[in-house]
Design an enzyme around this catalytic site. Sequence first.
Site, PDB file in Angstrom:
ATOM      1  N   SER A  18       0.859  -1.179   0.000  1.00 60.95           N
ATOM      2  CA  SER A  18       0.000   0.000   0.000  1.00 60.95           C
ATOM      3  C   SER A  18       0.894   1.226   0.000  1.00 60.95           C
ATOM      4  CB  SER A  18      -0.875   0.025   1.257  1.00 60.95           C
ATOM      5  OG  SER A  18      -1.517   1.275   1.403  1.00 60.95           O
ATOM      6  N   TYR A  31      -1.286  -0.330  10.474  1.00 60.37           N
ATOM      7  CA  TYR A  31      -1.535  -0.819   9.111  1.00 60.37           C
ATOM      8  C   TYR A  31      -0.364  -0.453   8.201  1.00 60.37           C
ATOM      9  CZ  TYR A  31      -3.638  -1.175   4.467  1.00 60.37           C
ATOM     10  OH  TYR A  31      -3.881  -1.487   3.151  1.00 60.37           O
ATOM     11  N   LYS A  35       2.387  -2.791   5.931  1.00 61.43           N
ATOM     12  CA  LYS A  35       2.601  -2.623   4.496  1.00 61.43           C
ATOM     13  C   LYS A  35       4.052  -2.269   4.190  1.00 61.43           C
ATOM     14  CE  LYS A  35      -1.475  -3.847   3.459  1.00 61.43           C
ATOM     15  NZ  LYS A  35      -1.706  -5.111   2.733  1.00 61.43           N
TER      16      LYS A  35
END
Length: 127
Positions: A18, A31, A35
């Site tokens: 991401s 998060y 990534k």
Amino acid sequence: AWQASMAEGGGSIINIASVGGMSTEIGIGYYNATKAAVIHLTRQFAMELAPNVRVNGIAPGLVRTHLARALWEGNEETISKYMPLGRIGEPADIAHAAVFLAGDAASWMTGQTLVVDGGAVVRPSIA
């Protein structure tokens, strides 16, 4: 997967990361850290599995998926206005990048993470 089918015949691995793995954002650092780890593993595996296996990644920006629905639903027009390419991404945009990375056109690419975000990371901040 490498031992089962790629050790002898080679191939291409595509990891999905991401753009969050390349930046910081309030409230979702956990998060983004995962990534960022995917981006690093992409480089690490590219080095370890070469020359028979190419390992690349894709770092999508905001894509119209169920997972990201809370980020775009009800805000599509506003978000699109700030996107250099004028729209939120579609799953097909990421699929096209994956087909490129898996194919012969990317035969001299490994260890790279391709950003597919409609230009979002190059725009000035809105603040």
